[in-house]
Design an enzyme around this catalytic site. Structure first.
Site, PDB file in Angstrom:
ATOM      1  NE  ARG A  81      -3.941  -1.781  -0.133  1.00  0.00           N
ATOM      2  CZ  ARG A  81      -4.350  -2.890  -0.350  1.00  0.00           C
ATOM      3  NH1 ARG A  81      -3.321  -3.125  -0.824  1.00  0.00           N
ATOM      4  NH2 ARG A  81      -5.700  -3.419  -0.517  1.00  0.00           N
ATOM      5  CG  HIS A 118      -3.608  -1.846  -6.000  1.00  0.00           C
ATOM      6  ND1 HIS A 118      -4.300  -0.516  -5.934  1.00  0.00           N
ATOM      7  CD2 HIS A 118      -3.279  -2.727  -6.319  1.00  0.00           C
ATOM      8  CE1 HIS A 118      -4.412  -1.225  -4.450  1.00  0.00           C
ATOM      9  NE2 HIS A 118      -3.492  -2.531  -4.773  1.00  0.00           N
TER      10      HIS A 118
HETATM   11  P1  NAP Z   1      -1.294 -10.689   5.683  1.00  0.00           P
HETATM   12  O1  NAP Z   1      -1.469 -12.128   4.867  1.00  0.00           O
HETATM   13  O2  NAP Z   1      -2.533  -9.958   6.155  1.00  0.00           O
HETATM   14  O3  NAP Z   1       0.254 -11.324   6.308  1.00  0.00           O
HETATM   15  C1  NAP Z   1       1.123  -9.640   6.839  1.00  0.00           C
HETATM   16  C2  NAP Z   1       1.857 -10.031   7.014  1.00  0.00           C
HETATM   17  O4  NAP Z   1       2.483  -8.359   8.230  1.00  0.00           O
HETATM   18  C3  NAP Z   1       2.118 -10.923   8.549  1.00  0.00           C
HETATM   19  O5  NAP Z   1       3.138 -11.642   8.052  1.00  0.00           O
HETATM   20  C4  NAP Z   1       2.487  -9.771   9.885  1.00  0.00           C
HETATM   21  O6  NAP Z   1       3.134 -10.886  10.286  1.00  0.00           O
HETATM   22  C5  NAP Z   1       2.979  -8.671   9.239  1.00  0.00           C
HETATM   23  N1  NAP Z   1       2.794  -7.083   9.856  1.00  0.00           N
HETATM   24  C6  NAP Z   1       1.994  -6.963   9.666  1.00  0.00           C
HETATM   25  N2  NAP Z   1       1.898  -5.860  10.183  1.00  0.00           N
HETATM   26  C7  NAP Z   1       2.863  -6.142  11.099  1.00  0.00           C
HETATM   27  C8  NAP Z   1       3.846  -4.872  11.694  1.00  0.00           C
HETATM   28  N3  NAP Z   1       3.049  -3.994  12.435  1.00  0.00           N
HETATM   29  N4  NAP Z   1       5.165  -4.845  11.979  1.00  0.00           N
HETATM   30  C9  NAP Z   1       5.909  -6.470  11.254  1.00  0.00           C
HETATM   31  N5  NAP Z   1       4.990  -7.135   9.931  1.00  0.00           N
HETATM   32  C10 NAP Z   1       4.400  -7.191  10.334  1.00  0.00           C
HETATM   33  O7  NAP Z   1      -1.397 -10.237   4.543  1.00  0.00           O
HETATM   34  P2  NAP Z   1      -0.828 -10.489   2.562  1.00  0.00           P
HETATM   35  O8  NAP Z   1      -2.162 -11.523   1.435  1.00  0.00           O
HETATM   36  O9  NAP Z   1       0.128 -11.331   2.707  1.00  0.00           O
HETATM   37  O10 NAP Z   1      -0.791  -9.727   2.026  1.00  0.00           O
HETATM   38  C11 NAP Z   1      -0.287  -8.280   2.128  1.00  0.00           C
HETATM   39  C12 NAP Z   1      -1.011  -6.810   1.562  1.00  0.00           C
HETATM   40  O11 NAP Z   1      -0.763  -6.721   0.585  1.00  0.00           O
HETATM   41  C13 NAP Z   1      -2.256  -6.733   1.923  1.00  0.00           C
HETATM   42  O12 NAP Z   1      -2.680  -6.244   3.380  1.00  0.00           O
HETATM   43  C14 NAP Z   1      -2.617  -6.052   0.905  1.00  0.00           C
HETATM   44  O13 NAP Z   1      -1.836  -4.011   0.868  1.00  0.00           O
HETATM   45  C15 NAP Z   1      -1.237  -5.580  -0.453  1.00  0.00           C
HETATM   46  N6  NAP Z   1      -1.770  -6.288  -1.962  1.00  0.00           N
HETATM   47  C16 NAP Z   1      -1.140  -6.246  -2.760  1.00  0.00           C
HETATM   48  C17 NAP Z   1      -2.091  -6.002  -3.981  1.00  0.00           C
HETATM   49  C18 NAP Z   1      -1.712  -5.501  -5.605  1.00  0.00           C
HETATM   50  O14 NAP Z   1      -2.049  -5.339  -5.804  1.00  0.00           O
HETATM   51  N7  NAP Z   1      -0.425  -4.540  -5.247  1.00  0.00           N
HETATM   52  C19 NAP Z   1      -2.729  -7.211  -4.131  1.00  0.00           C
HETATM   53  C20 NAP Z   1      -2.772  -7.866  -2.710  1.00  0.00           C
HETATM   54  C21 NAP Z   1      -1.932  -7.653  -1.609  1.00  0.00           C
HETATM   55  P3  NAP Z   1       2.744 -11.653  11.405  1.00  0.00           P
HETATM   56  O15 NAP Z   1       2.386 -12.937  10.677  1.00  0.00           O
HETATM   57  O16 NAP Z   1       3.926 -12.014  12.661  1.00  0.00           O
HETATM   58  O17 NAP Z   1       0.926 -11.241  11.773  1.00  0.00           O
HETATM   59  C1  GLV Z   2      -5.143  -5.494  -3.635  1.00  0.00           C
HETATM   60  O1  GLV Z   2      -4.702  -4.980  -3.528  1.00  0.00           O
HETATM   61  C2  GLV Z   2      -5.640  -6.214  -2.447  1.00  0.00           C
HETATM   62  O2  GLV Z   2      -5.527  -5.896  -1.755  1.00  0.00           O
HETATM   63  O3  GLV Z   2      -5.690  -7.589  -3.117  1.00  0.00           O
END
Ligand code: NAP
Ligand code: GLV
Length: 310
Positions: free
Chosen positions: A225, A273
């Site tokens: 983000r 995005h």
């Molecule tokens: P997720 O499964 O919710 O995992 C989040 C990770 O971040 C976890 O490992 C968590 O740690 C860590 N985290 C959260 N807060 C933290 C903090 N304060 N300090 C250190 N680590 C922290 O998320 P995801 O599915 O991997 O996706 C990540 C993000 O990518 C999404 O939230 C979204 O904003 C973005 N995204 C972007 C796109 C795009 O097209 N650009 C697409 C999809 C997603 P723990 O495991 O220890 O809880």
């Molecule tokens: C895209 O940015 C998602 O959070 O799935």
């Protein structure tokens, strides 16, 4: 289970026909309704950035399905009903994110950015390739997408460090946590990949101080983000050369405004995005299962913790 399961849908990015077809495969009782004009009996709302007040007409709603991974915009609303929220989490989304991240890292690690510039000048510029094991990548966030991207990079041969809130174990990846781990991940990275959710704790996490901790000439990839990064600080670091190159899929404000400085910066690659999207066929089975679970009074799959913010 009821004979008919009414589900409402709102997204300006996702194809409702594809979602209806995919969901019906796993939920034959589905009655698919677009928007909120016919709210009676609706038990689940599949939504991405719905208009303000969207949820209000649904009196029997039991589940909100966020049509994406990040729930920051949903949790930031003042009209969100106090119901279980399920995020999407599917192999198609993971594959797309891994393809984007491995490409973007490899672009820099194999000096493609330099070759593109040389070609534009008509120059044959040889840069001796370095072993991938000598190239250090730090991935901030080791969740569904971050852990998979870090593991994919490690399988390719990169030296990968990952950082998360809690202790993790990801094959081939050195996993760190805590402030010390954060600073180590920053200091060592040739390329830093951001895959953290946007929460009150992560907003502005990468500012001038953090960018200054990085190796001079390191690269940054933000696929999470925009507001994780202090944009003014990143622009200054990209101008000074402290950060050599950036690949940015997300921004403080989207779409990126016409006159934004990034457009004119040769060392910034911009994508609108789409690092990863959801493939309905891959996600629908879990969504259907979540709906069945809430109808049985159980928690859905991939439930979001609003207090944690992800
Ligand atoms: P997720 O499964 O919710 O995992 C989040 C990770 O971040 C976890 O490992 C968590 O740690 C860590 N985290 C959260 N807060 C933290 C903090 N304060 N300090 C250190 N680590 C922290 O998320 P995801 O599915 O991997 O996706 C990540 C993000 O990518 C999404 O939230 C979204 O904003 C973005 N995204 C972007 C796109 C795009 O097209 N650009 C697409 C999809 C997603 P723990 O495991 O220890 O809880
Ligand atoms: C895209 O940015 C998602 O959070 O799935």
């Amino acid at each position: 289970m009821p004979d008919v399961i009414p589900v409402a849908f709102h997204s300006e990015h996702d194809d409702p026909n594809a979602w209806e077809a995919a969901l019906r495969t796993h939920l034959p009782e589905l009655e698919f309704r677009l928007g909120n004009a016919d709210p009676d009996g609706v038990v689940a709302a599949l939504a991405w950035n719905p208009p303000h007040g969207f949820f209000a007409p649904f009196r029997e709603l039991k589940l909100v399905v966020n049509l994406g991974a990040g729930v920051d915009s949903l949790l930031g609303r003042d009209d969100l009903p106090p119901l279980p929220i399920s995020r999407l989490n599917d192999p198609g989304m993971v594959q797309l994110m891994c393809s984007y991240v491995t490409h973007a890292v490899t672009h820099y690690a194999r000096d493609f950015h330099q070759f593109q510039r040389a070609q534009r000048l008509g120059e044959w510029r040889y840069i001796h390739p370095r072993p991938l094991s000598a190239y250090r990548v730090s991935v901030l966030g080791l969740g569904e997408l971050g852990a998979a991207a870090a593991e994919a990079l490690a399988r390719m041969g990169y030296s990968v460090t990952g950082w998360a809130r809690s202790a993790k174990s990801v094959p081939g990846v050195r996993c760190l946590s805590g402030r010390e781990g954060f600073e180590t991940a920053l200091r060592e990275a040739d390329t830093l990949v951001l895959l953290l959710p946007l929460t009150p704790q992560t907003r502005g996490l990468i500012g001038a101080v953090e960018l200054a901790l990085m190796k001079p000439g390191a690269n940054l990839i933000n696929v999470a983000r925009g507001p994780l990064v202090d944009e003014a600080a990143l622009i200054a670091a990209l101008r000074s050369g402290q950060i050599a190159e950036a690949t940015l899929d997300v921004f403080e404000t989207s779409p990126l405004a016409g006159g934004h400085p990034y457009w004119a910066m040769e060392n910034v690659r911009i994508t609108p995005h789409l690092a990863s999207i959801t493939i309905p066929e891959a996600a629908a089975a879990d969504v259907a299962e979540s709906i069945r679970r809430v109808l049985r009074g159980e928690p859905p799959l991939h439930q979001v913790d609003p207090a944690r913010g992800y």
